[in-house]
Design a protein around this motif. Structure first.
Motif, mmCIF file in Angstrom:
data_model
loop_
_atom_site.group_PDB
_atom_site.id
_atom_site.type_symbol
_atom_site.label_atom_id
_atom_site.label_comp_id
_atom_site.label_asym_id
_atom_site.label_seq_id
_atom_site.Cartn_x
_atom_site.Cartn_y
_atom_site.Cartn_z
ATOM 1 N N LEU A 4 0.825 -1.206 0.000
ATOM 2 C CA LEU A 4 0.000 0.000 0.000
ATOM 3 C C LEU A 4 0.868 1.270 0.000
ATOM 4 O O LEU A 4 0.491 2.290 -0.564
ATOM 5 C CB LEU A 4 -0.932 0.022 1.213
ATOM 6 N N LEU A 5 2.027 1.216 0.651
ATOM 7 C CA LEU A 5 2.914 2.378 0.738
ATOM 8 C C LEU A 5 3.846 2.502 -0.461
ATOM 9 O O LEU A 5 4.425 3.570 -0.674
ATOM 10 C CB LEU A 5 3.753 2.299 2.022
ATOM 11 N N ALA A 6 4.006 1.456 -1.212
ATOM 12 C CA ALA A 6 4.954 1.447 -2.329
ATOM 13 C C ALA A 6 4.718 2.569 -3.328
ATOM 14 O O ALA A 6 5.683 3.212 -3.758
ATOM 15 C CB ALA A 6 4.930 0.095 -3.029
ATOM 16 N N PRO A 7 3.502 2.901 -3.728
ATOM 17 C CA PRO A 7 3.330 3.988 -4.691
ATOM 18 C C PRO A 7 3.686 5.354 -4.110
ATOM 19 O O PRO A 7 4.058 6.280 -4.833
ATOM 20 C CB PRO A 7 1.847 3.943 -5.043
ATOM 21 N N PHE A 8 3.608 5.465 -2.801
ATOM 22 C CA PHE A 8 3.886 6.758 -2.170
ATOM 23 C C PHE A 8 5.325 6.878 -1.663
ATOM 24 O O PHE A 8 5.707 7.912 -1.102
ATOM 25 C CB PHE A 8 2.923 6.971 -0.992
ATOM 26 N N LEU A 9 6.117 5.842 -1.837
ATOM 27 C CA LEU A 9 7.490 5.810 -1.327
ATOM 28 C C LEU A 9 8.345 6.958 -1.878
ATOM 29 O O LEU A 9 9.049 7.608 -1.097
ATOM 30 C CB LEU A 9 8.135 4.453 -1.616
ATOM 31 N N PRO A 10 8.304 7.295 -3.164
ATOM 32 C CA PRO A 10 9.107 8.438 -3.632
ATOM 33 C C PRO A 10 8.712 9.751 -2.964
ATOM 34 O O PRO A 10 9.554 10.590 -2.653
ATOM 35 C CB PRO A 10 8.832 8.498 -5.123
ATOM 36 N N TYR A 11 7.404 9.909 -2.709
ATOM 37 C CA TYR A 11 6.939 11.145 -2.058
ATOM 38 C C TYR A 11 7.366 11.208 -0.594
ATOM 39 O O TYR A 11 7.735 12.263 -0.080
ATOM 40 C CB TYR A 11 5.415 11.257 -2.177
ATOM 41 N N ILE A 12 7.316 10.044 0.033
ATOM 42 C CA ILE A 12 7.744 9.977 1.433
ATOM 43 C C ILE A 12 9.236 10.290 1.535
ATOM 44 O O ILE A 12 9.669 11.059 2.393
ATOM 45 C CB ILE A 12 7.415 8.595 2.045
ATOM 46 N N LEU A 13 10.021 9.705 0.641
ATOM 47 C CA LEU A 13 11.470 9.962 0.656
ATOM 48 C C LEU A 13 11.768 11.421 0.333
ATOM 49 O O LEU A 13 12.658 12.040 0.939
ATOM 50 C CB LEU A 13 12.182 9.031 -0.330
ATOM 51 N N ALA A 14 11.024 11.991 -0.595
ATOM 52 C CA ALA A 14 11.213 13.397 -0.935
ATOM 53 C C ALA A 14 10.872 14.287 0.260
ATOM 54 O O ALA A 14 11.589 15.251 0.564
ATOM 55 C CB ALA A 14 10.371 13.770 -2.142
ATOM 56 N N ALA A 15 9.808 13.972 0.970
ATOM 57 C CA ALA A 15 9.411 14.750 2.147
ATOM 58 C C ALA A 15 10.472 14.647 3.238
ATOM 59 O O ALA A 15 10.824 15.651 3.879
ATOM 60 C CB ALA A 15 8.059 14.279 2.658
ATOM 61 N N LEU A 16 10.998 13.428 3.438
ATOM 62 C CA LEU A 16 12.061 13.253 4.428
ATOM 63 C C LEU A 16 13.318 14.025 4.029
ATOM 64 O O LEU A 16 13.995 14.613 4.883
ATOM 65 C CB LEU A 16 12.380 11.765 4.619
ATOM 66 N N GLY A 17 13.612 14.050 2.740
ATOM 67 C CA GLY A 17 14.764 14.816 2.259
ATOM 68 C C GLY A 17 14.588 16.307 2.474
ATOM 69 O O GLY A 17 15.519 17.021 2.873
ATOM 70 N N ILE A 18 13.367 16.778 2.232
ATOM 71 C CA ILE A 18 13.087 18.209 2.443
ATOM 72 C C ILE A 18 13.189 18.550 3.924
ATOM 73 O O ILE A 18 13.790 19.564 4.297
ATOM 74 C CB ILE A 18 11.699 18.571 1.878
ATOM 75 N N ILE A 19 12.643 17.711 4.767
ATOM 76 C CA ILE A 19 12.721 17.950 6.213
ATOM 77 C C ILE A 19 14.181 17.916 6.671
ATOM 78 O O ILE A 19 14.624 18.773 7.442
ATOM 79 C CB ILE A 19 11.867 16.915 6.976
ATOM 80 N N GLY A 20 14.920 16.931 6.188
ATOM 81 C CA GLY A 20 16.349 16.844 6.542
ATOM 82 C C GLY A 20 17.114 18.067 6.050
ATOM 83 O O GLY A 20 17.991 18.598 6.745
ATOM 84 N N GLY A 21 16.809 18.513 4.839
ATOM 85 C CA GLY A 21 17.459 19.712 4.301
ATOM 86 C C GLY A 21 17.152 20.945 5.129
ATOM 87 O O GLY A 21 18.020 21.786 5.379
ATOM 88 N N ALA A 22 15.891 21.043 5.565
ATOM 89 C CA ALA A 22 15.502 22.187 6.400
ATOM 90 C C ALA A 22 16.271 22.176 7.714
ATOM 91 O O ALA A 22 16.762 23.215 8.175
ATOM 92 C CB ALA A 22 14.001 22.169 6.652
ATOM 93 N N PHE A 23 16.390 20.987 8.317
ATOM 94 C CA PHE A 23 17.172 20.897 9.551
ATOM 95 C C PHE A 23 18.644 21.204 9.295
ATOM 96 O O PHE A 23 19.297 21.859 10.105
ATOM 97 C CB PHE A 23 17.026 19.502 10.186
#
Length: 100
Positions: A4-23
């Motif tokens: 169920l999460l597989a289609p959203f995995l790129p978006y989740i990783l992108a969101a984590l990258g953005i959050i990490g970049g902000a930090f």
């Protein structure tokens, strides 16, 4: 569940990258601010040391000028005392100083 999460995995990783970049950006700004504050403190301390050295130099110059004035006054007093004595008396005192 993973399917169920597989289609959203790129978006989740992108969101984590953005959050990490902000930090990361926030951390970098904090580090930069700390370095700037340390540089400002070092600059202020150097300014204080320069002021102390300038004060000491001014005091040394004033002391040297006073000593020069005192020496000139003493020399004038000696010259006046010698001029007031007869030449024979001056010659006798000089010969007393130069005898072994």
């Amino acid at each position: 569940m993973l399917a169920l999460l597989a289609p959203f995995l790129p978006y989740i990783l992108a969101a984590l990258g953005i959050i990490g970049g902000a930090f990361g950006i926030a951390w970098g700004r904090k580090t930069t601010q700390t370095a700037a504050a340390q540089a400002d403190a070092a600059k202020a301390q150097a300014g204080q040391q320069v002021a102390v050295q300038q004060t000491a130099e001014a005091q040394a110059n004033a002391d040297a000028q006073k000593a020069a004035g005192d020496a000139a006054a003493e020399r004038t007093a000696i010259d006046n005392a010698v001029a007031a004595k007869p030449a024979d008396e001056v010659r006798n005192e000089l010969s007393n100083w130069t005898r072994p």
